[in-house]
Motif scaffolding. Structure first.
Motif, PDB file in Angstrom:
ATOM      1  N   ASP A 133      37.140  -3.826 -30.913  1.00  0.00           N
ATOM      2  CA  ASP A 133      36.865  -2.565 -30.224  1.00  0.00           C
ATOM      3  C   ASP A 133      36.575  -2.822 -28.747  1.00  0.00           C
ATOM      4  N   TRP A 134      36.950  -1.847 -27.940  1.00  0.00           N
ATOM      5  CA  TRP A 134      36.631  -1.901 -26.507  1.00  0.00           C
ATOM      6  C   TRP A 134      36.129  -0.522 -26.095  1.00  0.00           C
ATOM      7  N   GLY A 135      35.235  -0.455 -25.147  1.00  0.00           N
ATOM      8  CA  GLY A 135      34.929   0.805 -24.493  1.00  0.00           C
ATOM      9  C   GLY A 135      35.867   0.933 -23.304  1.00  0.00           C
ATOM     10  N   SER A 136      36.101   2.174 -22.864  1.00  0.00           N
ATOM     11  CA  SER A 136      37.098   2.355 -21.807  1.00  0.00           C
ATOM     12  C   SER A 136      36.649   1.744 -20.478  1.00  0.00           C
ATOM     13  N   ARG A 137      35.324   1.530 -20.297  1.00  0.00           N
ATOM     14  CA  ARG A 137      34.838   0.987 -19.033  1.00  0.00           C
ATOM     15  C   ARG A 137      34.531  -0.504 -19.116  1.00  0.00           C
ATOM     16  N   ASP A 138      34.791  -1.120 -20.277  1.00  0.00           N
ATOM     17  CA  ASP A 138      34.565  -2.576 -20.401  1.00  0.00           C
ATOM     18  C   ASP A 138      35.387  -3.319 -19.356  1.00  0.00           C
TER      19      ASP A 138
ATOM     20  N   GLN B 257      40.907   2.441 -14.357  1.00  0.00           N
ATOM     21  CA  GLN B 257      40.745   3.041 -15.683  1.00  0.00           C
ATOM     22  C   GLN B 257      41.781   4.135 -15.948  1.00  0.00           C
TER      23      GLN B 257
ATOM     24  N   THR C  78      40.799   9.320 -22.518  1.00  0.00           N
ATOM     25  CA  THR C  78      40.559   8.267 -23.521  1.00  0.00           C
ATOM     26  C   THR C  78      41.761   7.336 -23.662  1.00  0.00           C
TER      27      THR C  78
END
Ligand SMILES: *Cc1c(COP(=O)(O)O)cnc(C)c1O
Length: 358
Positions: free
Chosen positions: A25-30, A235, A239
């Motif tokens: 999993d990744w967050g979009s701001r990672d 980014q 999403t």
């Protein structure tokens, strides 16, 4: 469960490395994910040699989302689009432009006829209002190869912007943006790149994209805004498909390790020749002339001397996990077999044997 082997135009079989790359999993701001997005954009440009002139703009969705985004962003209300049509995907591009209320004409060809350059030149000379031309590089309807380099040179001489649907050619057929004047090249993750489905992308001439600010009536499909978003903070605007991004980056690394598009094309050509040779021995006939056949997907005509029931053959093959495709021709009963995807030569031997039996 039997392993599904997909002899289709996509989605396709993917390499186990591609599937493994998606298993987190990744967050979009990672920071990790922002780095993956940057690698994605840079690798996409690298495949077509466009780094000096073009920018890569990925978009969430399948290929058609990108066709709609690109036409809506690049073709304005006072412009006119001429679409070269020799199959379903050319017709789709024209349908999109009509939906957007744009001025559009088609240059219609038979489904087995590549773009006729003399007719295109005459059409452009006859209608100076045309500002953009759209061409499908490989018409996946049949596997027909259009003469992209010649069309691009013709459009450049005539001062027209060229939009290319390279959905089923990008990553395998040679495409050099430094030598071939193309305003926008559109493709997706799940065809010759052998990635998972879910991302489409455009390689767009930077000047053409800069001039397109505020033009697209759609908020989410506005390629200019999507590009500005990536440029601002690395980014995605909305999403991001994080797993698909990771899978596609891995697929692009594999493409490079394989030796790039020319090595991939050689692999596809080898399979295509093996498949076509074997099926011709079984009495099937290729629908297209070899001269305009791309080694991506083959359209076969059944044997004239025997009844052919596609649904029955499809069912028998599918029961063994071998998936082929119906024809997409308006006029004739045919079937299609794709040669792209992470498959082995032995998978093709199994398919050939199963068709002989069916
Ligand atoms: C696959 C494909 C598309 C896009 O189809 P989607 O189902 O939206 O991914 C567009 N044009 C061509 C030539 C294609 O092969």
């Amino acid at each position: 469960m039997t392993r599904q082997r997909l002899f289709t135009p996509g989605p396709l079989n993917t390499d186990p490395r591609v599937r493994a790359a998606m298993d987190r999993d990744w967050g979009s701001r990672d920071a990790d994910f922002i780095a993956l997005t940057a690698e994605l954009r840079q690798r996409l440009l690298g495949v077509a040699g466009g780094a000096a002139t073009h920018v890569a703009v990925p978009l969430q969705g399948s290929g058609t989302f990108m066709l709609e985004a690109a036409v809506g962003t690049l073709v304005g209300k006072t412009d006119k689009l001429l679409v070269v049509v020799n199959g379903a995907y050319g017709r789709r591009m024209a349908a999109i432009a009509r939906r957007l209320g744009l001025s559009v004409e088609t240059l219609d060809h038979a489904e087995d006829a590549p773009c006729d350059l003399a007719r295109l030149a005459a059409a452009l000379a006859a209608d100076p209002g045309v500002t953009h031309v759209a061409l499908v590089h490989v018409e996946t309807t049949t596997g027909l190869l259009n003469p992209l380099e010649l069309v691009a040179a013709l459009c450049a001489r005539a001062g027209k912007a060229l939009i290319v649907d390279a959905m089923s050619s990008f990553g395998a057929l040679p495409l050099d943006l430094a030598a071939t004047p193309v305003s926008a090249l559109l493709a997706s993750s799940n065809k010759c790149l052998e990635g998972p489905p879910g991302i489409a992308f455009a390689l767009v001439d930077r000047d053409a994209l800069e001039a397109a600010e505020g033009r697209n009536p759609s908020l989410s499909l506005d390629l200019h805004a999507q590009w500005r978003g990536f440029e601002a903070d690395g980014q995605w605007r909305f999403t991001p498909p994080v797993q698909v991004t990771a899978g596609l980056v891995e697929a692009l690394r594999i493409l490079e390790e394989e030796g790039g598009p020319s090595a991939r094309l050689a692999r596809y050509r080898r399979r295509f020749d093996r498949l076509a040779g074997a099926l011709e021995q079984q009495g099937y006939r290729l629908y297209l002339d070899r001269a305009c056949q791309a080694p991506i997907i083959a359209t076969f005509r059944p044997r004239p001397d025997r009844p052919f029931d596609f649904a029955a053959v499809y069912g028998r093959l599918a029961a063994q996990g071998l998936v082929i495709y119906p024809g997409k021709l308006t006029a004739e009963e045919t079937f299609r077999i794709g040669v792209i995807g992470a498959l082995e030569d032995t998978d093709f031997d199994d398919l050939i044997a199963a068709i002989a039996e069916a």
